[in-house]
Design a protein around this motif. Structure first.
Motif, PDB file in Angstrom:
ATOM      1  N   TYR A   1       0.830  -1.204   0.000  1.00 19.47           N
ATOM      2  CA  TYR A   1       0.000   0.000   0.000  1.00 19.47           C
ATOM      3  C   TYR A   1       0.867   1.258   0.000  1.00 19.47           C
ATOM      4  N   TRP A   2       1.855   1.295   0.903  1.00 14.40           N
ATOM      5  CA  TRP A   2       2.723   2.479   0.972  1.00 14.40           C
ATOM      6  C   TRP A   2       3.563   2.625  -0.288  1.00 14.40           C
ATOM      7  N   ALA A   3       4.020   1.489  -0.857  1.00 20.12           N
ATOM      8  CA  ALA A   3       4.842   1.553  -2.071  1.00 20.12           C
ATOM      9  C   ALA A   3       4.056   2.128  -3.236  1.00 20.12           C
ATOM     10  N   ASN A   4       2.768   1.837  -3.309  1.00 25.36           N
ATOM     11  CA  ASN A   4       1.936   2.374  -4.383  1.00 25.36           C
ATOM     12  C   ASN A   4       1.546   3.828  -4.128  1.00 25.36           C
TER      13      ASN A   4
ATOM     14  N   PHE B   1       3.222   6.237  -2.110  1.00 25.88           N
ATOM     15  CA  PHE B   1       4.326   7.199  -2.065  1.00 25.88           C
ATOM     16  C   PHE B   1       5.448   6.896  -3.051  1.00 25.88           C
ATOM     17  N   GLY B   2       5.454   5.698  -3.639  1.00 31.41           N
ATOM     18  CA  GLY B   2       6.579   5.289  -4.468  1.00 31.41           C
ATOM     19  C   GLY B   2       7.552   4.453  -3.668  1.00 31.41           C
ATOM     20  N   ARG B   3       8.386   3.681  -4.370  1.00 32.79           N
ATOM     21  CA  ARG B   3       9.291   2.760  -3.670  1.00 32.79           C
ATOM     22  C   ARG B   3      10.359   3.505  -2.875  1.00 32.79           C
ATOM     23  N   LYS B   4      11.038   4.424  -3.525  1.00 29.28           N
ATOM     24  CA  LYS B   4      12.125   5.155  -2.863  1.00 29.28           C
ATOM     25  C   LYS B   4      11.604   6.015  -1.709  1.00 29.28           C
ATOM     26  N   ARG B   5      10.522   6.748  -1.950  1.00 30.19           N
ATOM     27  CA  ARG B   5      10.005   7.651  -0.924  1.00 30.19           C
ATOM     28  C   ARG B   5       9.505   6.875   0.293  1.00 30.19           C
ATOM     29  N   THR B   6       8.916   5.687   0.062  1.00 29.08           N
ATOM     30  CA  THR B   6       8.456   4.863   1.182  1.00 29.08           C
ATOM     31  C   THR B   6       9.628   4.445   2.058  1.00 29.08           C
ATOM     32  N   LEU B   7      10.732   4.035   1.412  1.00 30.53           N
ATOM     33  CA  LEU B   7      11.924   3.637   2.171  1.00 30.53           C
ATOM     34  C   LEU B   7      12.467   4.802   2.989  1.00 30.53           C
ATOM     35  N   LEU B   8      12.440   6.003   2.420  1.00 33.62           N
ATOM     36  CA  LEU B   8      12.943   7.171   3.143  1.00 33.62           C
ATOM     37  C   LEU B   8      12.016   7.548   4.305  1.00 33.62           C
ATOM     38  N   LEU B   9      10.692   7.558   4.052  1.00 34.15           N
ATOM     39  CA  LEU B   9       9.738   7.915   5.096  1.00 34.15           C
ATOM     40  C   LEU B   9       9.717   6.866   6.209  1.00 34.15           C
ATOM     41  N   ASN B  10      10.055   5.640   5.868  1.00 38.30           N
ATOM     42  CA  ASN B  10      10.063   4.570   6.859  1.00 38.30           C
ATOM     43  C   ASN B  10      11.088   4.819   7.962  1.00 38.30           C
ATOM     44  N   ASN B  11      12.070   5.661   7.678  1.00 41.36           N
ATOM     45  CA  ASN B  11      13.071   5.994   8.700  1.00 41.36           C
ATOM     46  C   ASN B  11      12.449   6.754   9.876  1.00 41.36           C
ATOM     47  N   ILE B  12      11.339   7.426   9.630  1.00 39.35           N
ATOM     48  CA  ILE B  12      10.653   8.127  10.722  1.00 39.35           C
ATOM     49  C   ILE B  12      10.194   7.124  11.776  1.00 39.35           C
TER      50      ILE B  12
ATOM     51  N   PRO C   1      13.258  -5.135  -1.745  1.00 36.77           N
ATOM     52  CA  PRO C   1      13.441  -6.058  -2.876  1.00 36.77           C
ATOM     53  C   PRO C   1      12.632  -5.644  -4.101  1.00 36.77           C
ATOM     54  N   MET C   2      11.446  -5.050  -3.883  1.00 39.95           N
ATOM     55  CA  MET C   2      10.623  -4.587  -4.996  1.00 39.95           C
ATOM     56  C   MET C   2      11.320  -3.462  -5.754  1.00 39.95           C
ATOM     57  N   TYR C   3      11.874  -2.524  -5.014  1.00 40.76           N
ATOM     58  CA  TYR C   3      12.593  -1.400  -5.621  1.00 40.76           C
ATOM     59  C   TYR C   3      13.814  -1.887  -6.404  1.00 40.76           C
ATOM     60  N   LEU C   4      14.586  -2.786  -5.790  1.00 48.18           N
ATOM     61  CA  LEU C   4      15.789  -3.298  -6.459  1.00 48.18           C
ATOM     62  C   LEU C   4      15.440  -4.078  -7.719  1.00 48.18           C
ATOM     63  N   SER C   5      14.351  -4.848  -7.674  1.00 51.69           N
ATOM     64  CA  SER C   5      13.940  -5.623  -8.839  1.00 51.69           C
ATOM     65  C   SER C   5      13.521  -4.719  -9.992  1.00 51.69           C
TER      66      SER C   5
END
Length: 412
Positions: A9-12, A14-25, A65-69
């Motif tokens: 849900y979050w990947a769709n 915010f996008g893959r990269k942005r989700t990974l960055l926001l996840n740091n919060i 893994p989704m982003y890397l793929s």
């Protein structure tokens, strides 16, 4: 588990990269709560902090893994996916070192070990921030061809990306003529249900093989085999180092040998190692006092880790992203991560009771599971090495409803 099921849900959104960055919060919040538990002398607060950290881990294991793929070329997809697992194993090894009694595993210093991920937060913010978003996400889901092309040029180091752009445009155009995808379609549609079952079997084969019984309780396993507490800790540290080294080797050969072949090799080797470990523990239970039995058990665990790292450790995480097109991929990844972490939870929770109840025979269930999953992989799991996502998904299609590009006869 909760973080993993929300990853798609979050990947769709915010996008893959942005989700990974926001996840740091989420991780920063978790770190603050965990460290606060030390000052409050409250294990309840520590549990809350670990729960929040778990949400962060679940999202990461789904989205990374989704982003890397999606950003890698066909020839490097296995390498990129396996390097994701390499970083995980390095993290496990690092935490094992920090948990040693003479490092940070003490009453007065354990909070510093839990605070270490703060450095990883800073590292990701300083590196991933300069990387592009997934070109497939930008073009297919955001309809931004210009941004997707810029991202591909950055990733490939060349302006000649027209072939990949045309492939993604064809997938986007075809998606306009099919009904909107829902999660229920994963279970109701045969061409989606079949790869979903395969992916879930791959995730279960990783966890029900007993890897986390080895990772979490290796020290107690070695002590059961007759090693002292200090030697058991160092043996556990050695298995962690072996895991890192073999995962690196697996990354180098993944795109040459293939996913299915390495998974079969790994499961078969783990079966033999688990069987030998069980025999060693049983022998020591009835005739203890032989130092060579402890050596056999340590070697069995080491070889178990070697075969795990050769394939089963990495493949399930990125294999799901390879079997699905852009539409159903996030939902399939979320379900796969949920099942993986659920199985992880069950093994981690129930293995101590199993070990206490049947002692030396506690690895027999894992031996049985390994045999079952090896047979399943042999007859049901396809090879995806060197194939595009479109070629892979075409293997499961009984109709063209979810096909990203029309499937034509070879002679047309």
């Amino acid at each position: 588990m909760r973080g993993g099921v929300s990853a798609g849900y979050w990947a769709n959104r915010f996008g893959r990269k942005r989700t990974l960055l926001l996840n740091n919060i989420i991780m920063v919040i978790a770190l603050a709560v965990e460290i606060l538990s030390k000052n409050l002398k409250s294990y309840e607060v520590l549990i809350i902090g670990r729960f929040i950290a778990g949400i962060n881990a679940g999202i990461n294991t789904g989205v990374a893994p989704m982003y890397l793929s999606e950003i890698s070329t066909v020839s490097l997809r296995g390498l990129c996916g396996t390097f994701n697992q390499l970083c995980i194993t390095f993290g496990v090894f690092t935490s094992t070192v920090m948990g040693l009694n003479h490092v940070l595993g003490t009453d007065s210093h354990w909070q510093y070990a839990l605070g270490f991920p703060a450095l990883m937060v800073v590292w990701q913010l300083c590196t991933l921030s300069f990387c592009p978003e997934s070109p497939r996400f930008l073009l297919i889901q955001r309809n931004s061809e210009e941004e997707a092309e810029r991202a591909l040029v950055w990733l490939r180091g060349t302006h000649d990306v027209s072939d990949e752009i045309e492939e993604m445009i064809a997938e986007r155009e075809h998606a306009k003529h099919i009904k909107k995808f829902t999660v229920c379609d994963l279970f109701h549609t045969e061409e989606l249900r079949t790869p979903l079952v395969i992916c879930l079997a791959m995730h279960l084969s990783q966890q029900l093989a007993g890897i986390n019984a080895v990772i979490y309780y290796s020290t107690s396993i070695f002590e059961t085999a007759g090693l002292s507490e200090s030697y058991s800790q160092y043996a556990t540290l050695g298995t962690g180092a072996v895991n890192v080294c073999m995962t690196f080797v697996s990354a180098l050969i993944m795109d040459k040998v293939g996913r299915r072949s390495l998974h079969l090799l790994g499961l078969g080797g783990m079966f033999i190692a688990s069987y030998i470990l069980t025999l060693g523990l049983i022998y020591d239970q009835y005739d203890s006092g032989h130092s060579w039995v402890g050596v056999i058990c340590v070697l069995a665990v080491v070889f178990y880790i070697i075969f795990f790292a050769s394939g089963p450790g990495a493949i399930p995480w990125f294999f799901t992203a390879e079997l699905f097109a852009q539409g159903p991929r996030p939902a399939a990844v979320s379900i796969g991560v949920l099942v993986n972490w659920s199985a992880n939870f069950c093994v981690g929770l129930f293995y101590p009771f199993l070990q206490e109840a049947i002692k030396a025979y506690s690895f027999i269930p894992f031996v049985v599971f390994l045999a079952i999953f090896w047979v399943y992989t042999l007859f049901r799991v396809p090879e995806t090495k060197g194939k595009t996502i479109e070629e892979i998904t075409a293997q499961f299609q009984t109709s063209v409803r979810y096909s990203p590009v029309p499937v034509t006869d070879e002679n047309d």
